[in-house]
Write a protein that holds these residues in place. Structure first.
Motif, PDB file in Angstrom:
ATOM      1  N   LEU A   1       0.848  -1.184   0.000  1.00  0.00           N
ATOM      2  CA  LEU A   1       0.000   0.000   0.000  1.00  0.00           C
ATOM      3  C   LEU A   1       0.885   1.236   0.000  1.00  0.00           C
ATOM      4  CD1 LEU A   1      -2.442  -1.352   2.691  1.00  0.00           C
ATOM      5  CD2 LEU A   1      -3.082  -0.839   0.351  1.00  0.00           C
ATOM      6  N   PRO A   2       0.856   2.038  -1.069  1.00  0.00           N
ATOM      7  CA  PRO A   2       1.755   3.191  -1.142  1.00  0.00           C
ATOM      8  C   PRO A   2       1.177   4.451  -0.501  1.00  0.00           C
ATOM      9  CG  PRO A   2       0.576   2.968  -3.205  1.00  0.00           C
ATOM     10  CD  PRO A   2       0.070   1.854  -2.308  1.00  0.00           C
ATOM     11  N   CYS A   3       2.091   5.328  -0.111  1.00  0.00           N
ATOM     12  CA  CYS A   3       1.689   6.628   0.435  1.00  0.00           C
ATOM     13  C   CYS A   3       2.760   7.643   0.054  1.00  0.00           C
ATOM     14  CB  CYS A   3       1.560   6.542   1.955  1.00  0.00           C
ATOM     15  SG  CYS A   3       1.057   8.090   2.736  1.00  0.00           S
TER      16      CYS A   3
ATOM     17  N   SER B   1       8.052   9.231   0.641  1.00  0.00           N
ATOM     18  CA  SER B   1       7.044   8.207   0.396  1.00  0.00           C
ATOM     19  C   SER B   1       7.307   7.022   1.310  1.00  0.00           C
ATOM     20  CB  SER B   1       7.066   7.750  -1.065  1.00  0.00           C
ATOM     21  OG  SER B   1       8.276   7.101  -1.351  1.00  0.00           O
ATOM     22  N   SER B   2       6.272   6.220   1.487  1.00  0.00           N
ATOM     23  CA  SER B   2       6.408   5.003   2.279  1.00  0.00           C
ATOM     24  C   SER B   2       5.446   3.961   1.740  1.00  0.00           C
ATOM     25  CB  SER B   2       6.139   5.273   3.764  1.00  0.00           C
ATOM     26  OG  SER B   2       4.826   5.762   3.974  1.00  0.00           O
ATOM     27  N   THR B   3       5.687   2.712   2.136  1.00  0.00           N
ATOM     28  CA  THR B   3       4.837   1.607   1.684  1.00  0.00           C
ATOM     29  C   THR B   3       4.533   0.703   2.862  1.00  0.00           C
ATOM     30  OG1 THR B   3       5.877   1.645  -0.497  1.00  0.00           O
ATOM     31  CG2 THR B   3       4.627  -0.329   0.085  1.00  0.00           C
ATOM     32  N   LEU B   4       3.265   0.465   3.072  1.00  0.00           N
ATOM     33  CA  LEU B   4       2.838  -0.509   4.080  1.00  0.00           C
ATOM     34  C   LEU B   4       2.750  -1.867   3.392  1.00  0.00           C
ATOM     35  CD1 LEU B   4       1.757  -0.973   6.991  1.00  0.00           C
ATOM     36  CD2 LEU B   4      -0.533  -0.834   5.985  1.00  0.00           C
ATOM     37  N   ILE B   5       3.380  -2.852   3.990  1.00  0.00           N
ATOM     38  CA  ILE B   5       3.409  -4.185   3.390  1.00  0.00           C
ATOM     39  C   ILE B   5       2.700  -5.167   4.308  1.00  0.00           C
ATOM     40  CG2 ILE B   5       4.883  -6.039   2.520  1.00  0.00           C
ATOM     41  CD1 ILE B   5       7.092  -3.766   2.261  1.00  0.00           C
ATOM     42  N   LEU B   6       1.663  -5.778   3.762  1.00  0.00           N
ATOM     43  CA  LEU B   6       1.014  -6.904   4.438  1.00  0.00           C
ATOM     44  C   LEU B   6       1.561  -8.144   3.760  1.00  0.00           C
ATOM     45  CD1 LEU B   6      -2.680  -5.587   4.475  1.00  0.00           C
ATOM     46  CD2 LEU B   6      -0.874  -5.193   6.151  1.00  0.00           C
ATOM     47  N   HIS B   7       2.217  -8.987   4.512  1.00  0.00           N
ATOM     48  CA  HIS B   7       3.000 -10.054   3.878  1.00  0.00           C
ATOM     49  C   HIS B   7       2.141 -11.143   3.268  1.00  0.00           C
ATOM     50  CE1 HIS B   7       6.802  -8.346   5.003  1.00  0.00           C
ATOM     51  NE2 HIS B   7       6.293  -8.084   6.189  1.00  0.00           N
ATOM     52  N   ARG B   8       1.004 -11.389   3.873  1.00  0.00           N
ATOM     53  CA  ARG B   8       0.130 -12.454   3.371  1.00  0.00           C
ATOM     54  C   ARG B   8      -1.302 -12.063   3.721  1.00  0.00           C
ATOM     55  NH1 ARG B   8      -1.044 -17.547   5.474  1.00  0.00           N
ATOM     56  NH2 ARG B   8      -1.452 -19.122   3.886  1.00  0.00           N
ATOM     57  N   ALA B   9      -1.972 -11.437   2.774  1.00  0.00           N
ATOM     58  CA  ALA B   9      -3.277 -10.867   3.066  1.00  0.00           C
ATOM     59  C   ALA B   9      -4.317 -11.944   3.358  1.00  0.00           C
ATOM     60  CB  ALA B   9      -3.739 -10.019   1.890  1.00  0.00           C
ATOM     61  N   THR B  10      -5.141 -11.691   4.334  1.00  0.00           N
ATOM     62  CA  THR B  10      -6.289 -12.550   4.617  1.00  0.00           C
ATOM     63  C   THR B  10      -7.559 -11.726   4.441  1.00  0.00           C
ATOM     64  OG1 THR B  10      -6.476 -11.998   6.956  1.00  0.00           O
ATOM     65  CG2 THR B  10      -4.906 -13.730   6.367  1.00  0.00           C
ATOM     66  N   LEU B  11      -8.694 -12.401   4.443  1.00  0.00           N
ATOM     67  CA  LEU B  11      -9.962 -11.694   4.277  1.00  0.00           C
ATOM     68  C   LEU B  11     -10.160 -10.674   5.388  1.00  0.00           C
ATOM     69  CD1 LEU B  11     -12.267 -14.655   3.157  1.00  0.00           C
ATOM     70  CD2 LEU B  11     -11.182 -12.915   1.728  1.00  0.00           C
ATOM     71  N   ARG B  12      -9.586 -10.954   6.561  1.00  0.00           N
ATOM     72  CA  ARG B  12      -9.719 -10.045   7.704  1.00  0.00           C
ATOM     73  C   ARG B  12      -8.956  -8.736   7.508  1.00  0.00           C
ATOM     74  NH1 ARG B  12      -8.081 -10.117  12.338  1.00  0.00           N
ATOM     75  NH2 ARG B  12      -9.752  -8.804  13.113  1.00  0.00           N
ATOM     76  N   ASP B  13      -8.080  -8.706   6.513  1.00  0.00           N
ATOM     77  CA  ASP B  13      -7.321  -7.480   6.252  1.00  0.00           C
ATOM     78  C   ASP B  13      -8.079  -6.488   5.372  1.00  0.00           C
ATOM     79  OD1 ASP B  13      -4.375  -9.497   6.065  1.00  0.00           O
ATOM     80  OD2 ASP B  13      -4.993  -8.177   7.722  1.00  0.00           O
ATOM     81  N   ALA B  14      -9.258  -6.856   4.931  1.00  0.00           N
ATOM     82  CA  ALA B  14     -10.078  -5.926   4.143  1.00  0.00           C
ATOM     83  C   ALA B  14     -10.498  -4.760   5.034  1.00  0.00           C
ATOM     84  CB  ALA B  14     -11.303  -6.638   3.591  1.00  0.00           C
ATOM     85  N   ALA B  15     -10.058  -3.559   4.667  1.00  0.00           N
ATOM     86  CA  ALA B  15     -10.257  -2.394   5.525  1.00  0.00           C
ATOM     87  C   ALA B  15      -9.865  -1.136   4.749  1.00  0.00           C
ATOM     88  CB  ALA B  15      -9.390  -2.502   6.784  1.00  0.00           C
ATOM     89  N   VAL B  16     -10.089   0.006   5.367  1.00  0.00           N
ATOM     90  CA  VAL B  16      -9.541   1.266   4.846  1.00  0.00           C
ATOM     91  C   VAL B  16      -8.241   1.530   5.600  1.00  0.00           C
ATOM     92  CG1 VAL B  16      -9.906   3.723   4.493  1.00  0.00           C
ATOM     93  CG2 VAL B  16     -11.840   2.142   4.332  1.00  0.00           C
ATOM     94  N   TYR B  17      -7.165   1.742   4.866  1.00  0.00           N
ATOM     95  CA  TYR B  17      -5.848   1.960   5.441  1.00  0.00           C
ATOM     96  C   TYR B  17      -5.472   3.434   5.311  1.00  0.00           C
ATOM     97  CZ  TYR B  17      -5.210  -3.025   5.924  1.00  0.00           C
ATOM     98  OH  TYR B  17      -5.347  -4.336   6.307  1.00  0.00           O
ATOM     99  N   TYR B  18      -5.095   4.018   6.429  1.00  0.00           N
ATOM    100  CA  TYR B  18      -4.775   5.439   6.484  1.00  0.00           C
ATOM    101  C   TYR B  18      -3.291   5.643   6.759  1.00  0.00           C
ATOM    102  CZ  TYR B  18      -9.826   5.875   7.377  1.00  0.00           C
ATOM    103  OH  TYR B  18     -11.188   5.798   7.308  1.00  0.00           O
TER     104      TYR B  18
END
Lengths: 114, 111
Positions: B20-22, B70-87
């Motif tokens: 996820l980029p920012c 800039s920065s990047t948030l990395i979720l290493h192995r996404a699960t259905l529970r990671d569905a969300a709005v990321y700020y």
């Protein structure tokens, strides 16, 4: 794991009525916040509170709003005379001493003004 | 408040990594980069934060560009529970500065 708890989870009120939303922050936290989120919109800052006084407030936090920490554990948000546009989710948050520390948010109180 | 720019939405397949980029080109030297997420019908939840170096915790990793713009948030192995709005939020380490939420990135996980 410690958590921020909020009550009620949902309150329905008539326009013009007073509402008090309650929060129990994490016990050793020192900084307290209220945010709100109107349905489908951004999370908006309302007010921050430290050392028994308001540190900062937004333009939304007008004379109809007040906060209090009456007994060293609860942190309340009062809306004196509710308006239709006050309908929103209200989130309480707290954090500890460290300035870079994370904010812990409660699950929110949904306020519906009819 | 220093501003961040994030894509409105992203999709990822379940069990794959998500980046996820920012962008935060006006970041100041005292600004920490914070990431929070908001799952459906819940309050925001802290994910991770950092200043200059990359950071890892049990939830995610944060990769920060050398110029900090800039920065990047990395979720290493996404699960259905990671569905969300990321700020992605910049916050100074001075005083009791509030968190200012933008519109974030809505992450959808495809099973």
């Amino acid at each position: 794991e410690p958590e921020v708890t909020q009550t009620p989870s949902h309150q329905v009120t008539q326009m013009g009525q007073e509402v008090i939303l309650r929060c129990v922050p994490i016990s050793n936290h020192l900084y307290f916040y209220w945010y709100r989120q109107i349905l489908g919109q951004k999370v908006e800052f309302l007010v921050s509170f430290y050392n028994n006084e308001i540190s900062e407030k937004s333009e939304i936090f007008d004379d109809q709003f007040s906060v209090e920490r009456p007994d060293g554990s609860n942190f309340t948000l009062k809306i004196r005379s509710t308006k239709l546009e006050d309908s929103a989710m209200y989130f309480c948050a707290s954090r500890g001493q460290q300035n870079t520390g994370e904010l812990f948010f409660g699950e929110g109180s949904r306020l519906t003004v009819l | 408040d220093a501003k961040t720019t994030q894509p409105n939405s992203m999709e990822s397949n379940e069990e794959e990594p998500v980046h996820l980029p920012c962008n935060h080109s006006t970041i100041s030297g005292t600004d920490y980069i914070h990431w929070y997420r908001q799952l459906p019908s819940q309050g925001p939840e802290y994910v991770i934060h950092g200043l200059t170096s990359n950071v890892n915790n049990r939830m995610a990793s944060l990769a920060i560009a050398e110029d900090r713009k800039s920065s990047t948030l990395i979720l290493h192995r996404a699960t259905l529970r990671d569905a969300a709005v990321y700020y992605c939020i910049l916050r100074s380490n001075f005083g009791n500065e509030k968190l200012t939420f933008g519109t974030g990135t809505r992450l959808t996980i495809i099973p």
